[in-house]
Design a protein around this motif. Sequence first.
Motif, PDB file in Angstrom:
ATOM      1  N   GLY A   1      55.261  29.723   3.418  1.00 38.06           N
ATOM      2  CA  GLY A   1      54.831  29.049   2.200  1.00 38.06           C
ATOM      3  C   GLY A   1      55.879  28.097   1.673  1.00 38.06           C
ATOM      4  N   LEU A   2      55.752  27.769   0.397  1.00 35.86           N
ATOM      5  CA  LEU A   2      56.643  26.780  -0.211  1.00 35.86           C
ATOM      6  C   LEU A   2      57.207  27.223  -1.555  1.00 35.86           C
ATOM      7  CD1 LEU A   2      54.670  23.456   0.494  1.00 35.86           C
ATOM      8  CD2 LEU A   2      56.852  24.137   1.518  1.00 35.86           C
ATOM      9  N   THR A   3      57.028  28.496  -1.942  1.00 35.78           N
ATOM     10  CA  THR A   3      57.405  28.870  -3.307  1.00 35.78           C
ATOM     11  C   THR A   3      58.124  30.205  -3.378  1.00 35.78           C
ATOM     12  OG1 THR A   3      55.217  29.878  -3.675  1.00 35.78           O
ATOM     13  CG2 THR A   3      55.488  27.574  -4.320  1.00 35.78           C
ATOM     14  N   LEU A   4      59.018  30.276  -4.376  1.00 38.53           N
ATOM     15  CA  LEU A   4      59.777  31.473  -4.706  1.00 38.53           C
ATOM     16  C   LEU A   4      59.368  31.894  -6.119  1.00 38.53           C
ATOM     17  CD1 LEU A   4      62.148  32.985  -3.200  1.00 38.53           C
ATOM     18  CD2 LEU A   4      63.701  31.701  -4.674  1.00 38.53           C
TER      19      LEU A   4
ATOM     20  N   PHE B   1      50.655  33.386   2.462  1.00 37.49           N
ATOM     21  CA  PHE B   1      51.792  32.867   1.696  1.00 37.49           C
ATOM     22  C   PHE B   1      51.317  32.375   0.331  1.00 37.49           C
ATOM     23  CE2 PHE B   1      52.572  31.929   6.285  1.00 37.49           C
ATOM     24  CZ  PHE B   1      53.352  33.051   6.506  1.00 37.49           C
ATOM     25  N   HIS B   2      50.878  33.359  -0.408  1.00 36.04           N
ATOM     26  CA  HIS B   2      50.265  33.184  -1.717  1.00 36.04           C
ATOM     27  C   HIS B   2      51.111  32.294  -2.622  1.00 36.04           C
ATOM     28  CE1 HIS B   2      49.767  34.730  -5.915  1.00 36.04           C
ATOM     29  NE2 HIS B   2      48.490  34.550  -5.606  1.00 36.04           N
ATOM     30  N   ASN B   3      50.425  31.426  -3.344  1.00 42.68           N
ATOM     31  CA  ASN B   3      51.069  30.555  -4.331  1.00 42.68           C
ATOM     32  C   ASN B   3      50.783  31.133  -5.717  1.00 42.68           C
ATOM     33  OD1 ASN B   3      52.039  28.440  -5.873  1.00 42.68           O
ATOM     34  ND2 ASN B   3      50.761  26.867  -4.949  1.00 42.68           N
ATOM     35  N   PRO B   4      51.809  31.670  -6.441  1.00 46.44           N
ATOM     36  CA  PRO B   4      53.235  31.378  -6.288  1.00 46.44           C
ATOM     37  C   PRO B   4      54.092  32.445  -5.612  1.00 46.44           C
ATOM     38  CG  PRO B   4      52.860  32.299  -8.454  1.00 46.44           C
ATOM     39  CD  PRO B   4      51.501  32.264  -7.766  1.00 46.44           C
ATOM     40  N   THR B   5      53.581  33.657  -5.300  1.00 46.88           N
ATOM     41  CA  THR B   5      54.481  34.753  -4.947  1.00 46.88           C
ATOM     42  C   THR B   5      54.987  34.684  -3.513  1.00 46.88           C
ATOM     43  OG1 THR B   5      52.724  36.242  -4.178  1.00 46.88           O
ATOM     44  CG2 THR B   5      53.214  36.234  -6.555  1.00 46.88           C
TER      45      THR B   5
ATOM     46  N   GLU C   1      49.617  27.544   7.786  1.00 47.81           N
ATOM     47  CA  GLU C   1      50.430  27.114   8.924  1.00 47.81           C
ATOM     48  C   GLU C   1      51.917  27.043   8.603  1.00 47.81           C
ATOM     49  OE1 GLU C   1      48.773  24.226  11.751  1.00 47.81           O
ATOM     50  OE2 GLU C   1      47.221  23.848  10.254  1.00 47.81           O
ATOM     51  N   LEU C   2      52.277  27.374   7.351  1.00 53.80           N
ATOM     52  CA  LEU C   2      53.676  27.235   6.947  1.00 53.80           C
ATOM     53  C   LEU C   2      54.416  28.573   7.063  1.00 53.80           C
ATOM     54  CD1 LEU C   2      53.338  24.799   3.925  1.00 53.80           C
ATOM     55  CD2 LEU C   2      54.168  24.315   6.227  1.00 53.80           C
ATOM     56  N   TYR C   3      54.290  29.236   8.223  1.00 52.47           N
ATOM     57  CA  TYR C   3      55.114  30.411   8.470  1.00 52.47           C
ATOM     58  C   TYR C   3      56.506  29.930   8.867  1.00 52.47           C
ATOM     59  CZ  TYR C   3      53.468  29.303  13.197  1.00 52.47           C
ATOM     60  OH  TYR C   3      53.144  28.659  14.368  1.00 52.47           O
ATOM     61  N   LEU C   4      57.535  30.600   8.338  1.00 57.27           N
ATOM     62  CA  LEU C   4      58.912  30.102   8.487  1.00 57.27           C
ATOM     63  C   LEU C   4      59.784  30.998   9.359  1.00 57.27           C
ATOM     64  CD1 LEU C   4      59.546  28.934   4.796  1.00 57.27           C
ATOM     65  CD2 LEU C   4      58.476  27.695   6.693  1.00 57.27           C
ATOM     66  N   GLU C   5      59.193  32.055   9.937  1.00 59.95           N
ATOM     67  CA  GLU C   5      59.944  32.937  10.823  1.00 59.95           C
ATOM     68  C   GLU C   5      59.271  32.925  12.196  1.00 59.95           C
ATOM     69  OE1 GLU C   5      62.629  34.057   9.713  1.00 59.95           O
ATOM     70  OE2 GLU C   5      62.387  33.877   7.545  1.00 59.95           O
ATOM     71  N   ASP C   6      60.041  32.679  13.229  1.00 62.18           N
ATOM     72  CA  ASP C   6      59.471  32.551  14.570  1.00 62.18           C
ATOM     73  C   ASP C   6      58.861  33.858  15.068  1.00 62.18           C
ATOM     74  OD1 ASP C   6      60.207  29.896  14.670  1.00 62.18           O
ATOM     75  OD2 ASP C   6      62.136  30.301  15.638  1.00 62.18           O
ATOM     76  N   ASP C   7      59.362  35.002  14.598  1.00 61.52           N
ATOM     77  CA  ASP C   7      58.873  36.287  15.099  1.00 61.52           C
ATOM     78  C   ASP C   7      57.714  36.828  14.265  1.00 61.52           C
ATOM     79  OD1 ASP C   7      60.300  36.808  12.807  1.00 61.52           O
ATOM     80  OD2 ASP C   7      61.331  38.578  13.596  1.00 61.52           O
ATOM     81  N   LEU C   8      57.210  36.052  13.330  1.00 58.98           N
ATOM     82  CA  LEU C   8      56.130  36.528  12.471  1.00 58.98           C
ATOM     83  C   LEU C   8      54.787  36.404  13.190  1.00 58.98           C
ATOM     84  CD1 LEU C   8      55.073  37.529   9.741  1.00 58.98           C
ATOM     85  CD2 LEU C   8      55.045  35.144   8.961  1.00 58.98           C
ATOM     86  N   GLU C   9      54.092  37.515  13.323  1.00 60.25           N
ATOM     87  CA  GLU C   9      52.744  37.504  13.913  1.00 60.25           C
ATOM     88  C   GLU C   9      51.734  37.389  12.779  1.00 60.25           C
ATOM     89  OE1 GLU C   9      49.813  40.268  16.716  1.00 60.25           O
ATOM     90  OE2 GLU C   9      51.956  40.723  16.544  1.00 60.25           O
ATOM     91  N   MET C  10      51.044  36.263  12.721  1.00 59.42           N
ATOM     92  CA  MET C  10      50.113  36.017  11.628  1.00 59.42           C
ATOM     93  C   MET C  10      48.845  36.858  11.779  1.00 59.42           C
ATOM     94  SD  MET C  10      51.275  33.917   9.354  1.00 59.42           S
ATOM     95  CE  MET C  10      49.783  33.309   8.561  1.00 59.42           C
ATOM     96  N   PRO C  11      48.342  37.420  10.685  1.00 58.98           N
ATOM     97  CA  PRO C  11      47.067  38.142  10.737  1.00 58.98           C
ATOM     98  C   PRO C  11      45.919  37.181  11.050  1.00 58.98           C
ATOM     99  CG  PRO C  11      48.255  38.532   8.661  1.00 58.98           C
ATOM    100  CD  PRO C  11      48.916  37.387   9.333  1.00 58.98           C
ATOM    101  N   ARG C  12      44.794  37.744  11.461  1.00 58.92           N
ATOM    102  CA  ARG C  12      43.610  36.924  11.659  1.00 58.92           C
ATOM    103  C   ARG C  12      43.133  36.352  10.318  1.00 58.92           C
ATOM    104  NH1 ARG C  12      39.481  40.786  14.524  1.00 58.92           N
ATOM    105  NH2 ARG C  12      40.714  42.341  13.375  1.00 58.92           N
TER     106      ARG C  12
ATOM    107  N   VAL D   1      38.535  31.630   0.054  1.00 68.89           N
ATOM    108  CA  VAL D   1      39.866  31.872   0.609  1.00 68.89           C
ATOM    109  C   VAL D   1      40.575  30.534   0.797  1.00 68.89           C
ATOM    110  CG1 VAL D   1      41.172  32.890   2.508  1.00 68.89           C
ATOM    111  CG2 VAL D   1      39.006  33.927   1.779  1.00 68.89           C
ATOM    112  N   ASP D   2      41.704  30.386   0.145  1.00 65.98           N
ATOM    113  CA  ASP D   2      42.510  29.164   0.215  1.00 65.98           C
ATOM    114  C   ASP D   2      43.519  29.309   1.351  1.00 65.98           C
ATOM    115  OD1 ASP D   2      44.383  27.134  -0.168  1.00 65.98           O
ATOM    116  OD2 ASP D   2      44.208  27.178  -2.344  1.00 65.98           O
ATOM    117  N   GLU D   3      43.362  28.501   2.402  1.00 64.74           N
ATOM    118  CA  GLU D   3      44.241  28.570   3.576  1.00 64.74           C
ATOM    119  C   GLU D   3      45.237  27.415   3.630  1.00 64.74           C
ATOM    120  OE1 GLU D   3      41.845  30.976   7.061  1.00 64.74           O
ATOM    121  OE2 GLU D   3      41.874  28.789   7.157  1.00 64.74           O
ATOM    122  N   THR D   4      45.505  26.762   2.521  1.00 67.69           N
ATOM    123  CA  THR D   4      46.343  25.562   2.567  1.00 67.69           C
ATOM    124  C   THR D   4      47.773  25.852   3.012  1.00 67.69           C
ATOM    125  OG1 THR D   4      46.762  25.800   0.188  1.00 67.69           O
ATOM    126  CG2 THR D   4      44.986  24.339   0.834  1.00 67.69           C
ATOM    127  N   MET D   5      48.229  27.101   2.882  1.00 68.07           N
ATOM    128  CA  MET D   5      49.598  27.448   3.289  1.00 68.07           C
ATOM    129  C   MET D   5      49.644  28.154   4.640  1.00 68.07           C
ATOM    130  SD  MET D   5      51.841  26.665   0.797  1.00 68.07           S
ATOM    131  CE  MET D   5      51.930  26.399  -0.990  1.00 68.07           C
TER     132      MET D   5
END
Length: 499
Positions: A416-419, A264-268, A299-310, A293-297
């Motif tokens: 993430g947190l940005t649009l 969830f890249h900041n800003p995109t 844990e902020l996945y916003l869709e329950d069906d999203l499978e996060m990559p390793r 690698v910046d991992e600060t975002m």
Amino acid sequence: MAQWTSAVGAAQLARLLNSQQDRPAGPGTRRPPAYRALADGIRLLVLEGRVPVAARLPAERELALALSVSRTTVAAAYEAMRTEGFLESRRGAGSWTAVPAGNPLPARGLEPLPPEALGSMIDLGCAALPAPEPWLTRAVQGALEELPPYAHTHGDYPAGLPALRAMIAERYTRRGIPTMPEQIMVTTGAMGAMDAICHLFAGRGERIAVESPSYANILQLMREAGARLVPVAMSEGLRGWDLDRWRQVLREAAPRLAYVVADFHNPTGALADEDQRRRLVEAARSAGTVLVVDETMSELYLEDDLEMPRPVSAFDPAGSSVITVGSASKAFWAGMRIGWVRAAPDVIRSLVAARAYADLGTPVLEQLAVNWLLSTGGWEQAVELRRKQARENRDALVAAVRTQLPSWEFSVPRGGLTLWVRTGGLSGSRLAEAGERVGVRVPSGPRFGVDGAFEGYVRLPFTVGGAVAEEAAVRLAAAAHLVETGVSGPAEAPRTFVA
């Protein structure tokens, strides 16, 4: 004696000014005279911090040649800036940028507004949410209960509290990345981690490859460390990295470091997939580049069906090419200034040794609070609350912007947190300035780029929701109208808004 402390070349200033071009004039648009447009353009660069205060500007003749305008135009623009307090001059010393008395110095990062200014201004500058209570209070209470044994020590833990280092290492191990406490250093936020990494690996003049766009505050930290930034364009939309471009830059520029935000890249808001992660690690290893690698975002996945990559570090089991940075600031609360670095033990030892000349260590009480959250399950419950709040805010902001500004384009991220918004051909810098006048603070696209890129964008964080999000979009539409019509001068004072 000269009053300037840096200098801006004619070619560099011309590039920055040319990036501000608005879309073609429409009916009712009032175009200012050429000298006025030039003066306004330089003033905007100063107000945004892209041209520093006390920077010597090019001579009139040099800038006129670079811009293909008359010297008279440049002379009139400089005189207008002097009259308004944005330029000072002295015979034999040239002309340098300034700010009028009473104006705050411009910041080159994304500093939050002071709380007292929030009554009339909607702040979309800082991508941070209020604390997820009651978990902050419970964490601090838990930390106070654990504090007495530490109070009998000197309180300096350059690598971090052993209990917290072990807890963070265990969390990485549970994610499929075996990690020892010796691979963890606790820092004062992710910014503290990045500062330590840059000073260790990238001395003055070293190249650092960065995504383009990238996080504004990290870009500025690297600039102030003396690094030479090498931008690598992101793929369009939310498709993550362009690996062909990355391979070319890593091969040809041979940067010492590369900084990326995979989750969830900041800003995109882009999310790099597993294949992109694997291929980027391989390219960095081949080039001898250390991948930060910046991992600060993450844990902020916003869709329950999203499978996060390793995680990216899963593709570097030996730890020779990847350094990971994490933080409690985005997932939990920005006021909790706890970050960490995961790296090979020898890298951690070097970072800890260098820390003796920086901040010595991170506050014990805050480390204990984060350790309480991680060890009791409070972290997962607090982050789930944070996801719910961010999801609701995202949906409200998206709906409001689509209603008020239908020509603006963006892809809706899944976390993430940005649009990241393309502003229909309007200058992001001018929108930011007009927004201040109508009561909404928004960072322009060039803050997230290198040397004037992304003038046609703004970043909108998911920090407000409901009626406040709707009002923010109304004010953004008012700012866009000011830019479109070329209206200058004071706007109607923004009304106090209470959610």
